[in-house]
Design an enzyme around this catalytic site. Structure first.
Site, mmCIF file in Angstrom:
data_model
loop_
_atom_site.group_PDB
_atom_site.id
_atom_site.type_symbol
_atom_site.label_atom_id
_atom_site.label_comp_id
_atom_site.label_asym_id
_atom_site.label_seq_id
_atom_site.Cartn_x
_atom_site.Cartn_y
_atom_site.Cartn_z
ATOM 1 N N ASP A 208 0.908 -1.161 -0.017
ATOM 2 C CA ASP A 208 -0.077 0.040 -0.085
ATOM 3 C C ASP A 208 0.735 1.274 0.085
ATOM 4 O O ASP A 208 1.723 1.230 0.710
ATOM 5 C CB ASP A 208 -1.082 0.134 1.205
ATOM 6 C CG ASP A 208 -1.859 1.357 1.431
ATOM 7 O OD1 ASP A 208 -2.662 1.357 0.330
ATOM 8 O OD2 ASP A 208 -1.348 1.978 2.206
ATOM 9 N N GLU B 98 1.660 -0.283 -4.919
ATOM 10 C CA GLU B 98 0.835 0.866 -5.159
ATOM 11 C C GLU B 98 1.567 1.872 -5.706
ATOM 12 O O GLU B 98 1.875 2.265 -4.707
ATOM 13 C CB GLU B 98 -0.468 1.003 -4.169
ATOM 14 C CG GLU B 98 -1.301 1.972 -4.616
ATOM 15 C CD GLU B 98 -2.358 2.303 -3.470
ATOM 16 O OE1 GLU B 98 -3.258 2.681 -3.696
ATOM 17 O OE2 GLU B 98 -2.003 2.274 -2.169
#
Length: 712
Positions: A353, A389
């Site tokens: 993330d 990401e």
């Protein structure tokens, strides 16, 4: 301090960090560069009474350590760390607050918000410069000493599947939401790791055809205070507090072994487990957040502080703080955590993330940063699937395509381009072709192949596939933020009616568009990722930021899947089978003109117009041209090789009118066999064979797939 137990101790070792049960006792090691002293607190079996407080008298290379003789697995503990409370200098020590060990592999108790959890006087939030001297040890969860051989098994574990990247099909899902309403799973297992590993669940995934299941965060996390005050919770789980223990809410029987057993069950069926991990920030929040672990252990080391005022945190994550992975001990913690999940827990890969945070050095994002170098050289992590990401909200945060070799990246440009193209936006043809070809301009420059590009139409963050064709606007009222949260640019359409509709024309067009999106996804070059439930028509009723909805908005309702949902599921299974059947969809390298040789095969791609001829430059620039033909061609380099030539033709029509395509002529082609037509609910064409000189009608907003049959 009355009625305390007396334990015999010795110096112990600074390595490994954490609590290690060995040789009739437990070794404790805690990093803190700025602490003045550290105390280990032991608790009774219910975690309410402190039964011993032990000074860690030895400090080696900024690691405080002690060995406690006679202590056994199951013991509950926490730390008190002494040092200055000087927020202006970046120090927030408060020995009145019990702290969780960053390396704890199991947590006992559930965190509850209370003013006593703050290191400062939370009754006056602007007074965070004033230390709070109340003891919070009874209210705090406790760390648990675990046995070294807890996962020992007399029978060998199933091997990791090690699915090649080019064969990978990712399925993004949530542990709780995927099984919470599944009546085929026992009630006490729904929403847990045990539920996810139920044979019926694994059977479903196998039949669908996916290879790798990507789980939203399962590391121990807590709900933010502002959500709890609104009666909401952090459903997605992007608020990690401990990086070594599985989230308690996903364990049905109380043992962390349940997670490992889930992994083994998946591996036994050839399925991979990928974890969505959050090493960019922690649940302690900004300068007004609670003191639970890292902040009280060594705030100035664990977090990136603002250079002009160390009282405040750099907020490259938008979550209040930023973990300081540039610090060698913090980087070590991240690496140790990743190895723990890969080795001891058996997972196959990680999706990071806000990964730009991890690669940001003092001068900015660097694909040669310490974090990436540490991953690359690690013999365990170097073999895992690594997915980024590739953005955050910090300076220079958007880094799509700039990650080093060995990494795959979520491609939001693929998502947005496909949405715009099928919606009918003008001028999308050139970029659409680039995206379905694998976005080579983003990834090929550093030697990566198409599989480095993670293609997706929908993910947990945003509209589901059904909502993408049902709503023009977000409908996030349930989040209690006045519908101001979530993406405002969704590139969606409702086709005349906002929300559910019983208009047959609207419903039919929406179904066709869903099939177009899915077919585009699975027939594109790159690694496809499917959001769980999109193959069944799951809706979040227009909520495009359902991070705080632990309810039917997010849970997959298996009992309410209608005929359209079942048809879409069968359609998705068929698409994945087509991808597996034809190697051209999973080429290991980017294919360009002129013909390229790879693995004994000559490959090329061509783009054609409705006339069946090669696309001309002027046609690419025509703003309202919304149809395209894509030819994928492969033939053996050795004419005598026992390999049949393969030619695939995909026709796209995003316009609101039907178009007639002339099939490309080739004297070596006997006929074209139609394999797919998204006009039909099952995707199966009603006319399957066309002569080599045929023309075909492509209905409005549809696509077709053809395979050539060559003269023998």
């Amino acid at each position: 301090m009355n009625d305390k137990k007396i334990y015999k101790t010795r110096e112990g070792s600074p390595y490994p960090l954490g609590a290690t049960s060995e040789d009739g006792g437990v070794n404790f090691a805690l990093f803190s560069a700025h602490a003045e002293s550290v105390q280990l607190c032991l608790f009774d079996e219910i975690g309410q009474n402190e039964i011993a407080r032990i000074d860690l008298k030895y400090c080696t290379d900024q690691v405080w350590h002690v060995y406690v003789e006679g202590l056994e697995p199951g013991a509950l503990y926490g730390y008190r760390v002494h040092g200055p409370y000087e927020p202006q200098r970046g120090h927030r020590f408060n020995s009145n607050k019990l702290l969780l060990d960053p390396y704890a592999k199991k947590i006992d108790g559930v965190f509850h918000w209370a003013s006593i959890m703050y290191g400062y006087n939370a009754e006056h939030p602007q007074q965070d410069l004033i230390l709070d001297d109340r003891d919070n040890s009874r209210e705090m969860p406790k760390c648990v000493v675990v046995a070294q051989d807890e996962f020992h098994s007399d029978s060998p574990r199933p091997p990791k599947p090690k699915v090649p990247w080019r064969e990978t099909v990712i399925y993004e899902t949530h542990v709780r939401g995927f099984t919470q309403l599944n009546l085929e799973v026992p009630a006490n297992q729904r929403g847990t790791f045990a539920g996810l590993s139920h044979p019926n669940v694994i059977k479903y995934l196998k039949q669908l055809g996916v290879t790798s299941v990507e789980l939203l965060p399962i590391h121990g996390f807590i709900d933010e205070h502002f959500l709890v005050s609104q009666g909401l919770s952090n459903y997605w789980g992007y608020n990690t507090l401990h990086f070594f223990s599985p989230h308690h809410g996903y364990i049905s029987g109380g043992s962390r072994k349940e997670f490992r057993e889930m992994v083994d069950a998946f591996h036994a069926e050839g399925l991979e487990i990928i974890l969505d991990v959050v090493y960019n920030h922690t649940a302690e929040g900004n300068h007004l957040g609670p003191t639970l672990s890292f902040r009280g252990i060594d705030n100035a080391s664990y977090y990136v502080l603002q250079s002009h005022d160390a009282r405040f945190y750099a907020n490259d994550t938008g979550c209040g703080n930023t973990l300081n992975v540039k610090h060698p001990r913090v980087l070590q913690m991240v690496m140790d955590s990743l190895r723990y999940w890969a080795d001891e827990m058996g997972v196959d890969g990680f999706r990071f993330d806000l990964a730009t945070v991890l690669g940001r050095e003092a001068h900015g994002f660097d694909p040669g940063s310490g974090f990436f170098d540490a991953i690359r050289q690690d013999p365990t992590l170097g073999q895992c699937k690594l997915i980024a990401e590739p953005w955050d909200i910090g300076p220079g945060g958007y880094q799509l395509g700039n990650y080093p070799s060995g990494w795959a990246e979520w491609n939001d440009r693929y998502r947005d381009t496909c949405r715009k193209f099928w919606r009918g936006d003008p001028g999308m043809l050139p970029e659409f072709a680039t995206r379905i070809h694998g976005s080579s301009e983003l990834f090929e420059h550093n030697g990566r192949g198409p599989s480095s590009c993670i293609n997706f139409i929908a993910s947990h963050d945003g509209f589901t596939l059904t909502d993408l064709v049902t709503y023009k606007e977000r409908h996030n009222e349930a989040n209690k933020e006045q519908n101001k949260d979530g993406h405002h640019a969704n590139f969606s359409d409702n086709y005349g009616v906002e929300g559910d509709s019983d208009d047959l024309k609207v419903v039919t067009l929406r179904g066709r568009q869903k099939r177009n999106f899915l077919a585009t996804l699975f027939l594109s070059q790159g690694t496809p990722m499917l959001l769980a439930g999109d193959e069944l028509g799951r809706s979040q009723k227009g909520n495009n930021n359902a991070y705080c909805q632990d309810n039917e908005i997010n849970w997959l309702d298996w009992q309410c899947i209608d005929n359209d949902g079942r048809d879409l599921q069968l359609f998705t299974r068929y698409l994945i089978s087509l991808r597996r059947r034809y190697p051209m969809f999973t080429a290991p390298k980017y294919i360009h003109l002129p013909d390229e040789q790879t693995e004994g095969v000559v490959q090329c791609v061509r783009w054609i117009s409705e006339s069946g001829e090669e696309m001309q430059e002027r046609q690419w620039t025509e703003q309202f041209t919304q149809s395209l033909g894509w030819i994928l061609d492969a033939k053996p380099l050795d004419k005598d090789a026992d390999i049949e030539p393969e030619r695939l033709l995909i026709l796209f029509n995003a316009s609101s009118d039907s178009v007639v395509f002339t099939l490309p002529r080739d004297p070596n082609i006997k006929e074209w066999h139609c394999l797919l037509d998204t006009y039909f609910s099952d995707g199966l064409p009603r006319n399957t064979s066309f002569s080599a000189v045929s023309s075909v009608e492509l209905n409005a907003k549809t696509m077709q797939l053809f395979a050539a049959k060559f003269e023998m």
